[in-house]
Design a protein around this motif. Structure first.
Motif, mmCIF file in Angstrom:
data_model
loop_
_atom_site.group_PDB
_atom_site.id
_atom_site.type_symbol
_atom_site.label_atom_id
_atom_site.label_comp_id
_atom_site.label_asym_id
_atom_site.label_seq_id
_atom_site.Cartn_x
_atom_site.Cartn_y
_atom_site.Cartn_z
ATOM 1 N N ARG A 107 0.670 -1.345 -0.056
ATOM 2 C CA ARG A 107 0.017 -0.053 -0.015
ATOM 3 C C ARG A 107 0.984 1.206 -0.082
ATOM 4 N N GLN A 108 0.646 2.040 -0.875
ATOM 5 C CA GLN A 108 1.277 3.265 -0.984
ATOM 6 C C GLN A 108 0.855 4.439 0.337
ATOM 7 N N ARG A 109 2.004 4.779 0.926
ATOM 8 C CA ARG A 109 1.460 5.626 2.030
ATOM 9 C C ARG A 109 2.376 6.977 1.942
ATOM 10 N N PHE A 110 2.027 7.778 2.539
ATOM 11 C CA PHE A 110 2.763 9.297 2.244
ATOM 12 C C PHE A 110 3.566 9.701 3.403
ATOM 13 N N ALA A 111 4.979 9.855 3.217
ATOM 14 C CA ALA A 111 5.739 10.313 4.384
ATOM 15 C C ALA A 111 5.261 11.848 4.933
ATOM 16 N N PRO A 112 5.273 11.992 6.182
ATOM 17 C CA PRO A 112 4.847 13.195 6.777
ATOM 18 C C PRO A 112 5.948 14.393 6.340
ATOM 19 N N ASP A 113 5.632 15.587 5.814
ATOM 20 C CA ASP A 113 6.370 16.498 5.402
ATOM 21 C C ASP A 113 6.507 17.617 6.773
ATOM 22 N N ALA A 114 7.182 18.554 6.554
ATOM 23 C CA ALA A 114 7.442 19.424 7.805
ATOM 24 C C ALA A 114 6.221 20.053 8.659
ATOM 25 N N MET A 115 5.197 20.312 7.687
ATOM 26 C CA MET A 115 4.067 20.873 8.308
ATOM 27 C C MET A 115 3.267 19.636 9.094
ATOM 28 N N THR A 116 3.196 18.431 8.624
ATOM 29 C CA THR A 116 2.548 17.386 9.074
ATOM 30 C C THR A 116 3.497 17.032 10.474
ATOM 31 N N GLY A 117 4.747 16.991 10.337
ATOM 32 C CA GLY A 117 5.884 16.833 11.527
ATOM 33 C C GLY A 117 5.322 17.976 12.706
ATOM 34 N N GLU A 118 5.185 19.042 12.365
ATOM 35 C CA GLU A 118 4.840 20.079 13.397
ATOM 36 C C GLU A 118 3.444 19.620 14.010
ATOM 37 N N VAL A 119 2.324 19.232 13.527
ATOM 38 C CA VAL A 119 1.207 18.855 13.975
ATOM 39 C C VAL A 119 1.462 17.705 14.867
ATOM 40 N N MET A 120 2.418 16.601 14.073
ATOM 41 C CA MET A 120 2.340 15.191 15.142
ATOM 42 C C MET A 120 2.901 15.754 16.470
ATOM 43 N N ALA A 121 3.930 16.702 16.340
ATOM 44 C CA ALA A 121 4.519 17.041 17.678
ATOM 45 C C ALA A 121 3.358 17.694 18.663
ATOM 46 N N GLY A 165 0.624 7.915 7.514
ATOM 47 C CA GLY A 165 1.084 7.674 6.166
ATOM 48 C C GLY A 165 -0.078 8.241 5.370
ATOM 49 N N TRP A 166 -1.167 8.660 5.997
ATOM 50 C CA TRP A 166 -2.134 9.455 5.367
ATOM 51 C C TRP A 166 -1.862 10.839 4.510
ATOM 52 N N ALA A 167 -2.432 11.006 3.410
ATOM 53 C CA ALA A 167 -2.230 12.289 2.344
ATOM 54 C C ALA A 167 -2.913 13.149 3.003
ATOM 55 N N VAL A 168 -2.340 14.312 2.950
ATOM 56 C CA VAL A 168 -3.038 15.571 3.819
ATOM 57 C C VAL A 168 -3.204 16.504 2.528
ATOM 58 N N THR A 169 -2.852 16.533 1.428
ATOM 59 C CA THR A 169 -3.042 17.360 0.302
ATOM 60 C C THR A 169 -3.947 16.568 -0.625
ATOM 61 N N ARG A 170 -4.322 17.516 -1.675
ATOM 62 C CA ARG A 170 -5.557 16.815 -2.663
ATOM 63 C C ARG A 170 -4.598 16.151 -3.639
ATOM 64 N N ASP A 171 -3.332 16.706 -3.834
ATOM 65 C CA ASP A 171 -2.422 15.971 -4.850
ATOM 66 C C ASP A 171 -1.999 14.522 -4.332
ATOM 67 N N ASP A 172 -1.802 14.645 -3.063
ATOM 68 C CA ASP A 172 -1.421 13.053 -2.565
ATOM 69 C C ASP A 172 -2.786 12.395 -2.659
ATOM 70 N N ALA A 173 -3.881 12.852 -2.166
ATOM 71 C CA ALA A 173 -5.070 11.995 -2.155
ATOM 72 C C ALA A 173 -5.477 11.508 -3.900
ATOM 73 N N LEU A 174 -4.874 12.429 -4.590
ATOM 74 C CA LEU A 174 -5.465 11.992 -5.950
ATOM 75 C C LEU A 174 -4.492 10.933 -6.575
ATOM 76 N N GLU A 175 -3.152 10.970 -5.988
ATOM 77 C CA GLU A 175 -2.072 9.769 -6.075
ATOM 78 C C GLU A 175 -2.776 8.434 -5.303
ATOM 79 N N ALA A 176 -3.267 8.592 -4.266
ATOM 80 C CA ALA A 176 -3.724 7.535 -3.643
ATOM 81 C C ALA A 176 -5.046 6.893 -4.322
ATOM 82 N N LEU A 177 -5.821 7.822 -5.020
ATOM 83 C CA LEU A 177 -6.877 7.287 -5.873
ATOM 84 C C LEU A 177 -6.361 6.526 -7.286
ATOM 85 N N ARG A 178 -5.384 7.098 -7.693
ATOM 86 C CA ARG A 178 -4.779 6.531 -9.244
ATOM 87 C C ARG A 178 -3.866 5.127 -8.395
ATOM 88 N N HIS A 179 -3.405 5.258 -7.378
ATOM 89 C CA HIS A 179 -2.889 3.705 -6.794
ATOM 90 C C HIS A 179 -3.823 2.643 -6.591
#
Ligand code: DLZ
Ligand code: SF4
Length: 497
Positions: free
Chosen positions: A195-209, A226-240
């Motif tokens: 399953r394709q998952r999405f590595a947290p970026d800096a903004m997500t890292g801040e929220v995780m803290a 590993g959830w998508a948090v942007t529309r672009d990544d959610a579209l990638e999850a759909l394609r996958h």
């Protein structure tokens, strides 16, 4: 005229009605992270990160296109902690003429919104949420005067309305529903695509803290986020999903396997429910794959039925039945939710596996939710409100409009059969057939009594003797026929639920 446009955390779509007709030169978008939304049930830590990070990314994308966004963070000084409080504070910062919002997904917030106009002495326009394929009005029309509100009839109505998988006025392939082809047991050596998952970026890292610090005592691990948090990544999850999982989703959607948390399931519901993906585009992606000959009809039909049928149907039922819907308790279930729903500490391997996956991912697939945690709560007679709070807390995609009918109606039969024709009760035999859990269990799915007996068998035996026989004498409150008419077998796993 200057407008304050209040966008909630599950309305993260550029096309949401509150943002249509925005005047970028004058209007302000308000978004607010508030403690009350995180704690009215104690949401899983990953769900909190998903919602808050998706909100921050969405606000950033609005700013990039030149929209003025007033964004209140959870740790901002003077954050009042509630939607009403933050709207009040925003109105004192911005001298606007009116407020525009999109109707919320939850009755609790709907009631809150009704008071805003009076509270603040400003016009508050509450717009329809037109992200759904069936409006609340259309659902009410469909339901009006019907004796039975069964999904199957609603689904056919929606197929006709959209023309999806139709050949003029007939269903493509001759059948409306290919559910019987969707119940295969998983072959032992079948390969499941990673399953394709999405590595947290800096903004997500801040929220995780932030979440790790402020909500440390909430259920769930953050480690595997590993959830998508942007529309672009959610579209990638759909394609996958369409390319790698949907071909087998149809065949194995009722299967369960140790160590396979996602199998072939879409896991797109968090994105749909937050607004990162739209229901129409998700269905159209699947339909395109069918039209291009990439996917078989039964796989696509099974998926379309979930989105165009079930998802729209439960939302329609929710708004039609609120606020009385959660107050029914048809089976008079009143036991406390067992502690192992939170700790995962139980000798029942199926439940242990399912709860561990839920802790790891804020996700379990449909059949785990219905036939493991839901089935156990039904058989054990757990009070519906306690089960509902649990489901609403622990799953990333759980918002009241979706969670309540699924739990109260489908899993617990607490609505007396308004939503599901029969209770989804099953013994260990069903779980043994559809999973590999029993091989690693302290109990034996073939034994019905004694210390090695599978608790599902024991409870199922009691349930059929006590609950069903009591029900057979009961009369459905708002319907003339005797409930025994509707409680004829099959209601058990032995017959395939
Ligand atoms: C679920 C959620 C959480 C955890 N936090 C927020 C928040 O801080 N701000 C916000 O606007 N929305 C949040 N949400 C989503 C809301 O609970 C959701 O919009 C309402 O329940 C109405 O559906
Ligand atoms: Fe679950 Fe019963 Fe199988 Fe154990 S034996 S895994 S409790 S169904």
């Amino acid at each position: 005229m200057t407008t304050l446009r209040f966008v909630l955390g599950d309305q993260l779509s550029r096309a949401v009605s509150a943002l249509q007709d925005i005047d970028r030169a004058r209007d302000i978008v308000l978004m607010a992270e508030v403690r009350e939304e995180a704690t009215y049930v104690r949401h899983h830590k990953q769900k909190l990160v998903l919602v808050l990070s998706a909100m921050r990314h969405f606000a950033a994308s609005l700013r990039t296109e030149g929209t003025r966004v007033d964004y209140v963070r959870l740790d901002d000084n003077n954050n009042s902690g509630s939607f009403t409080g933050e709207l009040g504070r925003a109105l004192s910062r911005h001298p606007v003429d009116r407020v525009v919002v999109t109707e919320p997904g939850e009755w609790r917030v709907w009631e809150m919104m009704q008071k805003w106009g009076r509270d603040f002495g400003k016009p508050v326009e509450i717009r329809e949420d037109d992200r759904f394929l069936c409006s609340r009005t259309e659902f009410a029309h469909w339901a009006a005067g019907r004796k039975s509100l069964r999904l199957e009839f609603f689904y056919r109505h929606m197929r006709r309305q959209t023309g999806w998988l139709m050949a003029s006025d007939k269903p493509q392939g001759g059948q409306w529903n290919y559910d019987v082809e969707n119940r295969k047991a998983l072959p032992k050596h079948l390969k499941v695509a990673p399953r394709q998952r999405f590595a947290p970026d800096a903004m997500t890292g801040e929220v995780m803290a932030l979440v790790g610090q402020r909500f440390a005592d909430h259920f769930g691990d953050l480690e595997f986020f590993g959830w998508a948090v942007t529309r672009d990544d959610a579209l990638e999850a759909l394609r996958h999903f369409i390319a790698d999982c949907l071909p087998q989703f149809g065949d194995y959607q009722d299967a369960m396997k140790t160590g396979e948390d996602w199998l072939f399931h879409a896991a797109l519901s968090p994105y749909l429910n937050l607004g990162l993906l739209g229901a129409r585009e998700v269905c159209e992606a699947a339909l395109d794959a069918f039209r291009n000959g990439v996917l078989p009809l039964h796989a696509v039909e099974g998926f379309i039925r979930q989105i165009l049928g079930w998802r729209e149907y439960v939302r329609g039922i929710y708004w039609m039945q609120m606020p009385v819907y959660p107050k029914t308790n048809f089976l008079s279930a009143n036991r406390a939710l067992p502690a192992f729903y939170w700790t995962g500490e139980t000798d029942m391997n199926c439940l242990r596996e399912c709860i561990a996956a839920t802790r790891r991912n804020a996700y379990a697939h449909h059949i785990q939710r219905l036939m493991l945690t839901g089935n156990f709560a039904l058989l054990a007679g757990v009070a519906p409100a306690q089960v509902e709070d649990w489901y609403l807390s622990v799953y990333a995609d759980a918002f009241d409009w979706a969670e309540l009918p699924n739990t109260h109606g489908m899993a617990l039969h607490a609505d007396g059969g308004l939503l599901g024709s029969k209770p989804y009760a099953a013994s260990g035999a069903y779980i043994d057939r559809m999973s590999d859990y029993c091989a690693g269990c302290a109990y034996d799915p073939k034994i019905k009594t004694g210390s090695k007996a599978c608790p599902f068998n024991y409870l199922f035996g009691l349930w059929t003797n006590l609950t069903l026989s009591a029900l057979k004498k009961a009369v459905i409150p708002d319907k003339p026929e005797r409930i025994s008419e509707r409680l004829k077998p099959p209601f058990s796993g032995e017959t395939g639920v």
